[in-house]
Each structure stands twice: as C-alpha cells, then as structure tokens.
Motif scaffolding. Structure first.
Motif, mmCIF file in Angstrom:
data_model
loop_
_atom_site.group_PDB
_atom_site.id
_atom_site.type_symbol
_atom_site.label_atom_id
_atom_site.label_comp_id
_atom_site.label_asym_id
_atom_site.label_seq_id
_atom_site.Cartn_x
_atom_site.Cartn_y
_atom_site.Cartn_z
ATOM 1 N N VAL A 25 0.829 -1.198 0.000
ATOM 2 C CA VAL A 25 0.000 0.000 0.000
ATOM 3 C C VAL A 25 0.870 1.257 0.000
ATOM 4 N N HIS A 26 1.997 1.195 0.663
ATOM 5 C CA HIS A 26 2.886 2.360 0.731
ATOM 6 C C HIS A 26 3.937 2.290 -0.384
ATOM 7 N N TYR A 27 3.449 2.105 -1.582
ATOM 8 C CA TYR A 27 4.336 2.031 -2.743
ATOM 9 C C TYR A 27 5.066 3.351 -2.978
ATOM 10 N N ASP A 28 4.410 4.481 -2.592
ATOM 11 C CA ASP A 28 5.032 5.783 -2.844
ATOM 12 C C ASP A 28 6.259 6.015 -1.975
ATOM 13 N N LYS A 29 6.366 5.311 -0.847
ATOM 14 C CA LYS A 29 7.577 5.451 -0.030
ATOM 15 C C LYS A 29 8.788 4.921 -0.788
ATOM 16 N N THR A 30 8.588 3.823 -1.510
ATOM 17 C CA THR A 30 9.708 3.230 -2.248
ATOM 18 C C THR A 30 10.070 4.036 -3.474
#
Length: 360
Positions: free
Chosen positions: A140-145
C-alpha cells in the motif's frame, strides 16, 4: 354440600412461563447488534475496519482486499460494498492526482558543502489498471519506495555531481525536470502504474556565510548588469543620434540635389532658349544678308544694264545741270566741251563700275 365439594378439590399448580417471548427479544437484540456493526462501525475512525461488514469506498479511490494476508484481485469502485468481517481486510487506494511532500533532504555538493532541500513536492497518480500489480509488488505504501526514498537518492546523486554554484544558481531551474525524468524513468521500468506528473523543488538552504557571499556576488552582478544596460542605453542613444544626423544630412543632400537639378534644368532651359534665339537671329541675319545680296546683285545687274554711253551722258549732263552756278563779273570762266574727251571719261567710269560689280 356443593360448597364443601368445591373446597375439597386440591389446588392446581401454576403453568410454567413461556420461553417464546425471550427468543424474540434475543432475535431483536442480535439484529440490532448486526445493524450497528454494519452501519456504525464502518463510520467509526477508532474501530478496525476488519470488524465491519458494510464499508464505503470514497470518490477518487478504489477498494482493495486481503484475505488471510493474501491480496485479492477484486477491485471495487466508489460506493458501499460488503465484506466478511474478521476475515477480509479492506484498504482504500487513491487513483486520482495526489501530491507527496518530501521534506528535509540533506545532500553534499561536489565541493563538499552540505545543503538541505526543505521541501520537494511530487505530483503523481496511480493508474486504476495497475493497482493490483503495484500493491502486490510494493504494498500500500508504494510511494515510499518510488517517491520518498527515490527523491532522496536522486537529489544526492545530483548534488554529488555538481558544484554549489551550479546547484544553487546555474542549473537550479533544471532540477525539476531532471527529478521528474529520473523518477518517471525508474517507475516506467519497474512500476509502470505510477505516473509522475510534475516535480517542484524549493531553493535549498546553504550555510549562512556562503549565502552572504552569494548575495554579495549577486549584488555585484546586478551592478554589472546595470552598468551594461546603461552602456547599451548610451550606445543606443548615440546610434539614434547618429541615425538622426545621417537622416538630416541625407535630407539636406536630397534637398540640395533637388535644388541643383532644378537650377540645372533652368540653365539648360535658358541655354536652349538662347540657342533658339541665336538660331532665330542667325536665320534672320542670314535672310537679311541673302536679301541684301540679292538686292545688290539685282541692283548691279540693273546698273550694268544701265551702263550705256547714252545713260552715262545723260547722268553727266544732269549732274552738271544740278551744279549750275551764276558768275558775276567782267570775265566768265572758259569751259571746253571736247566731245571726245567726254566720251573717254564716260567709258572709263563705266569700266570701273563694272569691275566693282564683278568683284562684289
């Protein structure tokens, strides 16, 4: 008797209470709990959505589900939906434009100066058709990567290959595009569902002493630019004055040329008029000379015809007659009228006149 018989009858026991009423109450209570769990729990921010049966997917999002920790391929769209409580886990995922702010990004320049970017904003969007693949691979936190961590990496790469002058002034206007291209390039290769719309980079914070130096440099550069612009203005004014002088000189030259041409035309006209007058005078003189010559010739011819002895004698007599004089005294002058002498005189006079006519 009858009254005794009646009293003799033993009293009957009370009937047991009915259990059907309690079952109805339990049913209503259970239904109330179910309704509360379906309606109240989904809208409570303090309760886990795993306990809810009815859930809502907001506009601009899609619903994704996990069952037993496994991501399901089921994707729901905005509106109310049902799921199994305690078994199925639900998360809304935004698929419209969103802005991620990455703050306090330190980096070192090629010269070893540490600077900090206070804020970098990344406008991005997750495509609906790639939601399952993206969440399966990066969570879900793809934007962190691919945004937060990637921004840190790209900024450090950029700073390490440029000097402070370049990062802070020379190529600062290119950082936005470079960051956007770098993020989009890796996302296209590894996470094609992420679309980078734009990147906005704020001015980095540099050490105060260096900042004062840059400020002084900028002031000096501004002074130089002002001097250059003033010089351009002076040159432009000089060029304008030169053009005006040239234009004035050209105008005067044109006026002089026009006047000279006018004077030349007047002179030429006067010369032609004088030539015409001379030609007319010459023609008149020639005509007069021809007329006089013709008259003299004719007179000579007439005189020649008149030169006869008789005519000469007549003229001689007329001349003598015109000179008649009266003498008073006792002696009169003698005049010898020799006919022969008179004839010789007249012939000599006739020859002289003929000679003069032939010479003319």
């Amino acid at each position: 008797m009858d009254g005794q018989q009646q009293r003799a009858v033993p009293p009957q026991s009370r009937p047991p209470p009915a259990t059907g009423d309690f079952s109805a109450i339990y049913t209503v209570f259970f239904a109330f709990v179910v309704i509360v769990s379906m309606i109240i729990i989904p809208f409570s921010s303090t309760m886990n959505n795993n306990l809810s049966i009815l859930h809502q997917v907001p506009e601009g999002h899609v619903g994704v589900y996990w069952r037993g920790g496994a991501l399901l391929k089921t994707i729901t769209y905005p509106g109310f939906h049902l799921k199994l409580p305690m078994i199925t886990h639900y998360e809304p995922v935004q698929v419209t434009l969103q802005t991620d702010q990455v703050t306090e990004i330190p980096c070192g320049t090629k010269g070893g100066v540490m600077i900090t970017f206070a804020k970098i904003e990344v406008v991005n969007r997750l495509r609906k058709e790639y939601v399952y693949d993206t969440l399966r691979d990066y969570g879900v936190h793809y934007d962190k990567t691919w945004i937060y961590d990637k921004i840190h990496h790209e900024i450090n790469q950029f700073c390490s290959s440029h000097s402070l002058q370049q990062v802070y002034i020379d190529v600062f206007d290119q950082i936005d595009e470079k960051m956007k291209d770098a993020l989009q390039g890796d996302c296209t290769r590894y996470a094609p569902g992420i679309e980078i719309i734009s990147v906005r980079v704020t001015k980095p914070t540099i050490p105060e002493t260096i900042r004062r130096n840059f400020q002084q440099m900028e002031e000096e550069r501004t002074k130089v630019l002002i001097a250059v612009e003033r010089q351009k203005v002076v040159e432009k004014e000089a060029e304008t004055n030169k053009k005006m002088a040239i234009s004035e000189a050209e105008k005067n030259a044109n006026v002089s040329k026009i006047r000279m041409e006018q004077m030349l035309r007047e002179k030429e006209s006067a010369m032609r008029q004088e030539e015409i007058d001379n030609q007319m005078y010459l023609a008149r003189q020639k005509s007069q000379a021809d007329a006089d010559f013709y008259r003299l010739v004719k007179e000579a011819e007439a005189n020649k015809l008149k030169l006869t002895p008789q005519f000469l004698e007549l003229k001689f007599i007329e001349a003598i007659a015109d000179n008649t004089k009266i003498f008073f005294g006792d002696k009169v002058p003698n005049m010898i009228f020799d006919q022969r002498l008179l004839g010789n005189f007249l012939q000599e006079a006739s020859r002289n006149i003929s000679r003069e006519v032939s010479d003319a």
